[in-house]
Design an enzyme around this catalytic site. Structure first.
Site, PDB file in Angstrom:
ATOM      1  CD1 TRP A 117      89.719  53.095  63.678  1.00 53.12           C
ATOM      2  CD2 TRP A 117      90.802  54.736  62.597  1.00 53.12           C
ATOM      3  NE1 TRP A 117      88.813  54.069  63.355  1.00 53.12           N
ATOM      4  CE2 TRP A 117      89.437  55.088  62.694  1.00 53.12           C
ATOM      5  CE3 TRP A 117      91.672  55.610  61.949  1.00 53.12           C
ATOM      6  CZ2 TRP A 117      88.928  56.281  62.172  1.00 53.12           C
ATOM      7  CZ3 TRP A 117      91.169  56.805  61.426  1.00 53.12           C
ATOM      8  CH2 TRP A 117      89.809  57.117  61.544  1.00 53.12           C
ATOM      9  CG  ASP A 137      94.438  54.023  68.115  1.00 55.53           C
ATOM     10  OD1 ASP A 137      93.813  54.604  69.033  1.00 55.53           O
ATOM     11  OD2 ASP A 137      94.171  54.171  66.905  1.00 55.53           O
ATOM     12  CE  LYS A 155      86.587  58.166  67.326  1.00 53.05           C
ATOM     13  NZ  LYS A 155      87.697  57.436  66.752  1.00 53.05           N
TER      14      LYS A 155
END
Ligand SMILES: *Cc1c(COP(=O)(O)O)cnc(C)c1O
Length: 360
Positions: A101, A171, A195
């Site tokens: 990511w 993030d 999530k």
């Protein structure tokens, strides 16, 4: 069949009381005569929903008044572009690469300016967090970027990097609301809801006000400008209205559990159960450096691909689902977010014990 224990990395398990409440309110939300899905986002009822969600999130994370909370669309991935387009005034940014990511965010940043890699754990397949206490931070860096919890590899920053005064961007998709956080240490925090917070389709951005300016890179789409969304309090266009409503319910649920200190304790207890088992197991083993282990995502392997596949298959038959590791790494991964009950991890560990006895 009843509900199973869902170890998916995302979209992921949500608290059952939240789902039940949403079910109860599905046809007629609090005497409005309609579902939240059918409501104008400009209505008074909906205004109450989004304002209350923001208020609860602010309370939970202790978000200072000089930070805006934005409920947006486009997922965490869209923020990979929004961050540089809004913040790369000098066209320089420093990225710390600790997994897929962060890598993707860096690739996106490189489209808009000079995106440096100041640290990386790629040399050992992202199985650790590099020492970030004294990095070669660029003099003119607009920001330093991290992915705080690495969903795929199962590592987490336990100490934030020393950014040498530069703005930190994080993030936090897969560790959002999993433990207390000092918002003042960041310029921007963002995360996809799917999530740990709610349904896919919502991304939450928490941004310090002085970073919100008209001065974005040329060609920045209106929809990616933080100022547009901040000025209209996330109602510039139609927001992901139903998703925000569910996020709001999850915030209430976390508050009712006692807030982020309690979430942290619960998450530590769950993670300890699984890690302690892995550390003494003769069949299974964890794949990341102990000191960098995530509380949320726990990858593990047997060292034998066939046995891994057998485990995933038999676990599923036993009501323990989505334990297959990310397609890029293989093995297994148990995501044990806030809404995963202790009993779920217990059931997993008991199943692993049994599997070990049968297959060693
Ligand atoms: C899942 C995930 C993303 C991608 O989120 P999307 O909402 O699918 O764009 C980004 N970062 C992290 C840390 C993630 O776990």
């Amino acid at each position: 069949m009843g509900r199973i224990y869902n170890f998916s990395a995302g979209p992921a398990v949500l608290p059952e009381p939240v789902l039940k409440e949403a079910a109860d309110e599905m046809l007629n939300y609090r005497d409005s005569g309609m579902s939240v899905m059918e409501m104008s986002h400009r209505s008074k009822v909906y205004d109450g929903i989004i304002k209350e969600a923001e208020k609860d999130l602010r309370e939970l994370m202790n978000i200072p008044d000089n930070y805006k909370v934005l409920f947006l669309q486009g997922g965490a991935s869209q923020q990979f572009a929004a961050v540089p387009m809004n913040l790369m005034k000098n066209k320089v940014a420093d990225y710390i690469i600790t997994g897929q990511w962060a890598k993707k965010a860096h690739q996106e940043g490189a489209l808009y300016g000079k995106a440096n890699i100041v640290a990386s754990s790629a040399d050992k397949t992202f199985s650790y967090i590099p020492d970030c206490s004294d990095l070669p931070i660029s003099e003119d860096a607009d920001f330093v970027y991290i992915c705080e919890n690495n969903t795929i590899y199962g590592t987490k920053f336990k100490n934030l990097p020393n950014t040498k005064g530069k703005t930190l961007i994080a993030d936090i998709s897969s560790c959002f609301l999993s433990e207390p956080v000092d918002v003042t240490k960041y310029g921007v925090l963002f995360g996809g809801a799917q999530k740990n917070i709610g349904p896919a389709g919502v991304v939450i951005v928490i941004i310090r006000e002085d970073l919100i300016t008209e001065d974005t890179l040329p060609g920045t789409p209106t929809m990616l400008k933080y100022k547009i969304h901040a000025d209209s309090e996330s109602l510039y266009n139609t927001p992901p209205a139903y998703g925000i409503y569910i996020c709001g319910k999850v915030f209430k649920w976390i508050k009712s559990m006692g807030g982020l200190e309690v979430m942290k304790e619960k998450n530590e207890k769950k993670a300890k159960l699984l890690y302690d088992f892995l550390d003494q197991s003769k069949l299974f083993k964890g794949t990341v450096a102990k000191e960098d282990r995530s509380l949320m995502n726990v990858p593990f392997i047997t060292g034998n691909e066939e046995l891994d596949a057998k485990f995933v298959k038999e676990a599923k038959a036993a009501g323990l689902e989505n334990l297959k590791g990310h397609r890029s790494v293989g093995g297994m991964r148990a995501s044990i977010y806030n809404a995963m009950p202790y009993e779920g991890v217990e059931a997993l560990v008991n199943f692993m014990k049994k599997f070990e006895e049968e297959n060693l």
